[in-house]
Design a protein around this motif. Sequence first.
Motif, PDB file in Angstrom:
ATOM      1  N   UNK A 152      23.592 -47.418  -2.761  1.00 52.06           N
ATOM      2  CA  UNK A 152      23.838 -47.268  -1.323  1.00 52.06           C
ATOM      3  C   UNK A 152      23.592 -45.828  -0.896  1.00 52.06           C
ATOM      4  N   UNK A 153      23.168 -45.675   0.331  1.00 54.87           N
ATOM      5  CA  UNK A 153      22.992 -44.334   0.889  1.00 54.87           C
ATOM      6  C   UNK A 153      23.735 -44.238   2.217  1.00 54.87           C
ATOM      7  N   UNK A 154      24.080 -42.999   2.572  1.00 57.64           N
ATOM      8  CA  UNK A 154      24.769 -42.710   3.829  1.00 57.64           C
ATOM      9  C   UNK A 154      23.847 -41.857   4.685  1.00 57.64           C
ATOM     10  N   UNK A 155      23.815 -42.113   5.966  1.00 59.29           N
ATOM     11  CA  UNK A 155      23.088 -41.254   6.889  1.00 59.29           C
ATOM     12  C   UNK A 155      21.576 -41.440   6.828  1.00 59.29           C
ATOM     13  N   UNK A 156      20.862 -40.362   7.224  1.00 62.17           N
ATOM     14  CA  UNK A 156      19.414 -40.433   7.356  1.00 62.17           C
ATOM     15  C   UNK A 156      18.659 -39.900   6.146  1.00 62.17           C
ATOM     16  N   UNK A 157      19.357 -39.304   5.189  1.00 61.36           N
ATOM     17  CA  UNK A 157      18.694 -38.727   4.022  1.00 61.36           C
ATOM     18  C   UNK A 157      19.149 -39.433   2.752  1.00 61.36           C
ATOM     19  N   UNK A 158      18.219 -39.526   1.799  1.00 58.07           N
ATOM     20  CA  UNK A 158      18.521 -40.144   0.511  1.00 58.07           C
ATOM     21  C   UNK A 158      18.326 -39.102  -0.577  1.00 58.07           C
ATOM     22  N   UNK A 159      19.385 -38.844  -1.337  1.00 56.45           N
ATOM     23  CA  UNK A 159      19.331 -37.880  -2.434  1.00 56.45           C
ATOM     24  C   UNK A 159      19.018 -38.639  -3.724  1.00 56.45           C
ATOM     25  N   UNK A 160      17.782 -38.516  -4.198  1.00 56.81           N
ATOM     26  CA  UNK A 160      17.352 -39.253  -5.382  1.00 56.81           C
ATOM     27  C   UNK A 160      17.701 -38.560  -6.690  1.00 56.81           C
ATOM     28  N   UNK A 161      17.968 -37.263  -6.652  1.00 53.84           N
ATOM     29  CA  UNK A 161      18.199 -36.536  -7.904  1.00 53.84           C
ATOM     30  C   UNK A 161      19.408 -37.088  -8.663  1.00 53.84           C
ATOM     31  N   UNK A 191      16.897 -50.464  -5.652  1.00 54.04           N
ATOM     32  CA  UNK A 191      16.816 -50.876  -4.256  1.00 54.04           C
ATOM     33  C   UNK A 191      17.885 -50.116  -3.480  1.00 54.04           C
ATOM     34  N   UNK A 192      17.469 -49.372  -2.476  1.00 53.58           N
ATOM     35  CA  UNK A 192      18.397 -48.588  -1.671  1.00 53.58           C
ATOM     36  C   UNK A 192      18.772 -49.372  -0.420  1.00 53.58           C
ATOM     37  N   UNK A 193      20.065 -49.484  -0.213  1.00 51.25           N
ATOM     38  CA  UNK A 193      20.566 -50.214   0.951  1.00 51.25           C
ATOM     39  C   UNK A 193      21.564 -49.319   1.678  1.00 51.25           C
ATOM     40  N   UNK A 194      21.646 -49.424   3.002  1.00 46.49           N
ATOM     41  CA  UNK A 194      22.621 -48.596   3.726  1.00 46.49           C
ATOM     42  C   UNK A 194      24.043 -49.019   3.375  1.00 46.49           C
ATOM     43  N   UNK A 195      24.916 -48.031   3.277  1.00 42.80           N
ATOM     44  CA  UNK A 195      26.321 -48.293   2.963  1.00 42.80           C
ATOM     45  C   UNK A 195      27.032 -48.759   4.218  1.00 42.80           C
ATOM     46  N   UNK A 196      27.801 -49.810   4.098  1.00 43.74           N
ATOM     47  CA  UNK A 196      28.669 -50.226   5.193  1.00 43.74           C
ATOM     48  C   UNK A 196      29.935 -50.818   4.592  1.00 43.74           C
ATOM     49  N   UNK A 197      31.028 -50.597   5.279  1.00 45.51           N
ATOM     50  CA  UNK A 197      32.337 -51.057   4.814  1.00 45.51           C
ATOM     51  C   UNK A 197      32.469 -52.540   5.119  1.00 45.51           C
ATOM     52  N   UNK A 198      32.780 -53.312   4.098  1.00 40.12           N
ATOM     53  CA  UNK A 198      32.976 -54.749   4.254  1.00 40.12           C
ATOM     54  C   UNK A 198      34.407 -55.063   3.838  1.00 40.12           C
TER      55      UNK A 198
END
Length: 111
Positions: free
Chosen positions: A41-50, A13-20
């Motif tokens: 977690x992913x950053x920005x608009x692109x997800x690197x799956x490799x 499950x990919x979720x956007x990264x945010x600082x908590x």
Amino acid sequence: SFIYTMDLPWTCYLVPYFEVPSQRQAGEEIELQQEDLDFACYHGDEIELSHLLSQEILLSLPMSLLCREDCKGLCPQCSQNLNQGPCQCQAMEEDHPFAVLKNFPLKKSPS
């Protein structure tokens, strides 16, 4: 050489990264649960799956690849096929500095 087939069911499950702000003290350890490993977690608009996929594949590989269940493998020192007989390295096994620990009595922990 041989072909190794892997069945790798994978859910992530990919979720956007945010600082908590953390409630933990610096250096405090936490124990991850199995379900925690299904999130990334992913950053920005692109997800690197490799990176995620290669990490999952590497973690799923066995410690030693064998061509069949009863395979004795290869000698890690000389690469002799141990199914065809012992190698000469076994005689050198006693020469390593930790050989004296082979017969060291171990204290069993209370169960």
